[in-house]
Design an enzyme around this catalytic site. Structure first.
Site, PDB file in Angstrom:
ATOM      1  N   ASP A   1       0.869  -1.166   0.000  1.00 44.79           N
ATOM      2  CA  ASP A   1       0.000   0.000   0.000  1.00 44.79           C
ATOM      3  C   ASP A   1       0.908   1.217   0.000  1.00 44.79           C
ATOM      4  O   ASP A   1       1.863   1.295   0.783  1.00 44.79           O
ATOM      5  CB  ASP A   1      -0.955   0.028   1.192  1.00 44.79           C
ATOM      6  CG  ASP A   1      -2.139   0.939   0.889  1.00 44.79           C
ATOM      7  OD1 ASP A   1      -2.905   0.622  -0.042  1.00 44.79           O
ATOM      8  OD2 ASP A   1      -2.294   1.977   1.555  1.00 44.79           O
ATOM      9  N   SER A   2       0.633   2.124  -0.892  1.00 47.08           N
ATOM     10  CA  SER A   2       1.570   3.224  -1.088  1.00 47.08           C
ATOM     11  C   SER A   2       0.813   4.461  -1.528  1.00 47.08           C
ATOM     12  O   SER A   2      -0.375   4.395  -1.822  1.00 47.08           O
ATOM     13  CB  SER A   2       2.606   2.817  -2.143  1.00 47.08           C
ATOM     14  OG  SER A   2       1.975   2.194  -3.245  1.00 47.08           O
TER      15      SER A   2
ATOM     16  N   PHE B   1       4.582   5.153 -13.423  1.00 49.72           N
ATOM     17  CA  PHE B   1       3.123   5.138 -13.372  1.00 49.72           C
ATOM     18  C   PHE B   1       2.663   6.150 -12.312  1.00 49.72           C
ATOM     19  O   PHE B   1       3.489   6.792 -11.656  1.00 49.72           O
ATOM     20  CB  PHE B   1       2.601   3.728 -13.040  1.00 49.72           C
ATOM     21  CG  PHE B   1       2.984   3.225 -11.670  1.00 49.72           C
ATOM     22  CD1 PHE B   1       4.211   2.631 -11.450  1.00 49.72           C
ATOM     23  CD2 PHE B   1       2.117   3.375 -10.587  1.00 49.72           C
ATOM     24  CE1 PHE B   1       4.569   2.187 -10.178  1.00 49.72           C
ATOM     25  CE2 PHE B   1       2.467   2.921  -9.315  1.00 49.72           C
ATOM     26  CZ  PHE B   1       3.693   2.341  -9.112  1.00 49.72           C
TER      27      PHE B   1
ATOM     28  N   ASP C   1       4.311   9.599 -10.844  1.00 48.89           N
ATOM     29  CA  ASP C   1       5.733   9.744 -11.200  1.00 48.89           C
ATOM     30  C   ASP C   1       6.030  10.997 -12.044  1.00 48.89           C
ATOM     31  O   ASP C   1       7.073  11.631 -11.846  1.00 48.89           O
ATOM     32  CB  ASP C   1       6.243   8.493 -11.928  1.00 48.89           C
ATOM     33  CG  ASP C   1       6.516   7.334 -10.973  1.00 48.89           C
ATOM     34  OD1 ASP C   1       6.646   7.566  -9.756  1.00 48.89           O
ATOM     35  OD2 ASP C   1       6.609   6.182 -11.456  1.00 48.89           O
TER      36      ASP C   1
ATOM     37  N   LYS D   1      14.951   4.387 -10.788  1.00 47.10           N
ATOM     38  CA  LYS D   1      13.834   4.587  -9.849  1.00 47.10           C
ATOM     39  C   LYS D   1      13.943   3.599  -8.692  1.00 47.10           C
ATOM     40  O   LYS D   1      13.742   3.960  -7.536  1.00 47.10           O
ATOM     41  CB  LYS D   1      12.479   4.445 -10.567  1.00 47.10           C
ATOM     42  CG  LYS D   1      11.312   4.667  -9.601  1.00 47.10           C
ATOM     43  CD  LYS D   1       9.928   4.536 -10.215  1.00 47.10           C
ATOM     44  CE  LYS D   1       8.869   4.567  -9.120  1.00 47.10           C
ATOM     45  NZ  LYS D   1       7.514   4.231  -9.575  1.00 47.10           N
TER      46      LYS D   1
HETATM   47  P1  ITT Z   1      -3.345  -2.423  -5.426  1.00 50.00           P
HETATM   48  O1  ITT Z   1      -4.147  -1.955  -4.237  1.00 50.00           O
HETATM   49  O2  ITT Z   1      -4.038  -3.451  -6.265  1.00 50.00           O
HETATM   50  O3  ITT Z   1      -1.936  -2.795  -5.069  1.00 50.00           O
HETATM   51  P2  ITT Z   1      -3.482   0.375  -6.228  1.00 50.00           P
HETATM   52  O4  ITT Z   1      -2.947   1.154  -7.390  1.00 50.00           O
HETATM   53  O5  ITT Z   1      -4.959   0.555  -5.900  1.00 50.00           O
HETATM   54  O6  ITT Z   1      -3.155  -1.174  -6.454  1.00 50.00           O
HETATM   55  P3  ITT Z   1      -2.761   1.604  -3.700  1.00 50.00           P
HETATM   56  O7  ITT Z   1      -4.123   1.510  -3.105  1.00 50.00           O
HETATM   57  O8  ITT Z   1      -1.573   1.266  -2.838  1.00 50.00           O
HETATM   58  O9  ITT Z   1      -2.607   0.675  -4.975  1.00 50.00           O
HETATM   59  O10 ITT Z   1      -2.591   3.050  -4.301  1.00 50.00           O
HETATM   60  C1  ITT Z   1      -1.358   3.548  -4.543  1.00 50.00           C
HETATM   61  C2  ITT Z   1      -1.458   4.708  -5.509  1.00 50.00           C
HETATM   62  O11 ITT Z   1      -0.416   5.620  -5.159  1.00 50.00           O
HETATM   63  C3  ITT Z   1      -1.175   4.248  -6.929  1.00 50.00           C
HETATM   64  O12 ITT Z   1      -2.356   3.939  -7.636  1.00 50.00           O
HETATM   65  C4  ITT Z   1      -0.444   5.472  -7.496  1.00 50.00           C
HETATM   66  O13 ITT Z   1      -1.377   6.408  -7.945  1.00 50.00           O
HETATM   67  C5  ITT Z   1       0.289   6.029  -6.286  1.00 50.00           C
HETATM   68  N1  ITT Z   1       1.657   5.476  -6.244  1.00 50.00           N
HETATM   69  C6  ITT Z   1       2.130   4.487  -5.435  1.00 50.00           C
HETATM   70  N2  ITT Z   1       3.406   4.186  -5.723  1.00 50.00           N
HETATM   71  C7  ITT Z   1       3.740   5.000  -6.748  1.00 50.00           C
HETATM   72  C8  ITT Z   1       4.913   5.147  -7.509  1.00 50.00           C
HETATM   73  O14 ITT Z   1       5.987   4.390  -7.319  1.00 50.00           O
HETATM   74  N3  ITT Z   1       4.913   6.074  -8.466  1.00 50.00           N
HETATM   75  C9  ITT Z   1       3.836   6.843  -8.701  1.00 50.00           C
HETATM   76  N4  ITT Z   1       2.675   6.738  -8.063  1.00 50.00           N
HETATM   77  C10 ITT Z   1       2.623   5.825  -7.072  1.00 50.00           C
END
Ligand code: ITT
Length: 199
Positions: free
Chosen positions: A70-71, A153, A156, A176
């Site tokens: 989760d990020s 993505f 970024d 990255k």
């Molecule tokens: P999953 O829950 O299926 O893993 P998700 O895209 O919904 O996929 P999150 O709920 O963790 O995942 O949302 C993280 C969002 O934060 C992600 O969709 C991106 O918009 C942003 N994000 C996370 N890591 C990133 C990265 O390395 N570079 C750019 N944006 C990022």
């Protein structure tokens, strides 16, 4: 070869997992490998909590170890938004480019010194429905005035890394990985895996 299921539907994340863990002899399988993958609601109030929720729900349905991520992006001038709502910021109708535009609109007129932001990544490793380890990584940066670059993505293209002198979307995948929140969290996974396998 060890197999780990990565509980994500985000192809950008999945690629970063594959590239970071392949050198450790870890084969990544995606959620498609799970016949009845659960629909997980990310109800937690922190990245760590949401990573656990995803990892535990999926690992209850497979014998494989499961890693969940989760990020998101925290922008200081927006009080930490989009934060845990990063994937759904602005509502369902927006794609990655739309979410980047929304952040830029909200920061219109905000000077560079007040455009500080960071990406955070929480990873949870679970087996049999229970979390066995957590990892995290953070990277600091500044929100640009305009998107730059085609790689990566999510947010970024608007995230500028001062050390690299470029937006994350202008970095190669290896560059990255060396700097990013997910790369740092995955370093923790690699160390843990080496320790477990006695290397
Ligand atoms: P999953 O829950 O299926 O893993 P998700 O895209 O919904 O996929 P999150 O709920 O963790 O995942 O949302 C993280 C969002 O934060 C992600 O969709 C991106 O918009 C942003 N994000 C996370 N890591 C990133 C990265 O390395 N570079 C750019 N944006 C990022």
């Amino acid at each position: 070869m060890t197999r780990i299921l990565v509980a994500t539907r985000n192809p950008g994340k999945l690629r970063e997992f594959e590239e970071a863990l392949a050198p450790e002899g870890i084969e990544i399988v995606g959620l498609d490998a799970l016949a009845d993958a659960p629909i997980v609601r990310e109800t937690g109030s922190s990245f760590d909590e949401n990573a656990r929720i995803k990892a535990e729900a999926c690992s209850a349905r497979t014998d494989l170890s499961v890693l969940a991520d989760d990020s998101g992006l925290e922008v200081d001038a927006l009080g930490g938004e989009p934060g845990v709502r990063s994937a759904r910021y602005g509502g369902e109708g927006l794609d990655d480019a739309g979410r980047c535009r929304l952040v830029l609109e909200k920061l219109a007129g905000v000077p560079r010194e007040r455009r500080r932001a960071r990406f955070r990544c929480a990873l949870a490793l679970a087996r049999g429905g229970r979390t066995i380890a957590n990892f995290e990584g953070t990277v600091e940066g500044v929100i640009l005035e305009e998107p730059r670059g085609e790689n990566g993505f999510g947010y970024d293209p608007i995230f500028f890394h001062e050390g690299a002198g470029r937006a994350f979307a202008e970095l190669s995948r290896a560059e990255k990985r060396a700097l990013s929140h997910r790369g740092r969290a995955l370093d923790g996974v690699r160390r843990y895996w080496r320790y477990l396998s006695g290397r």
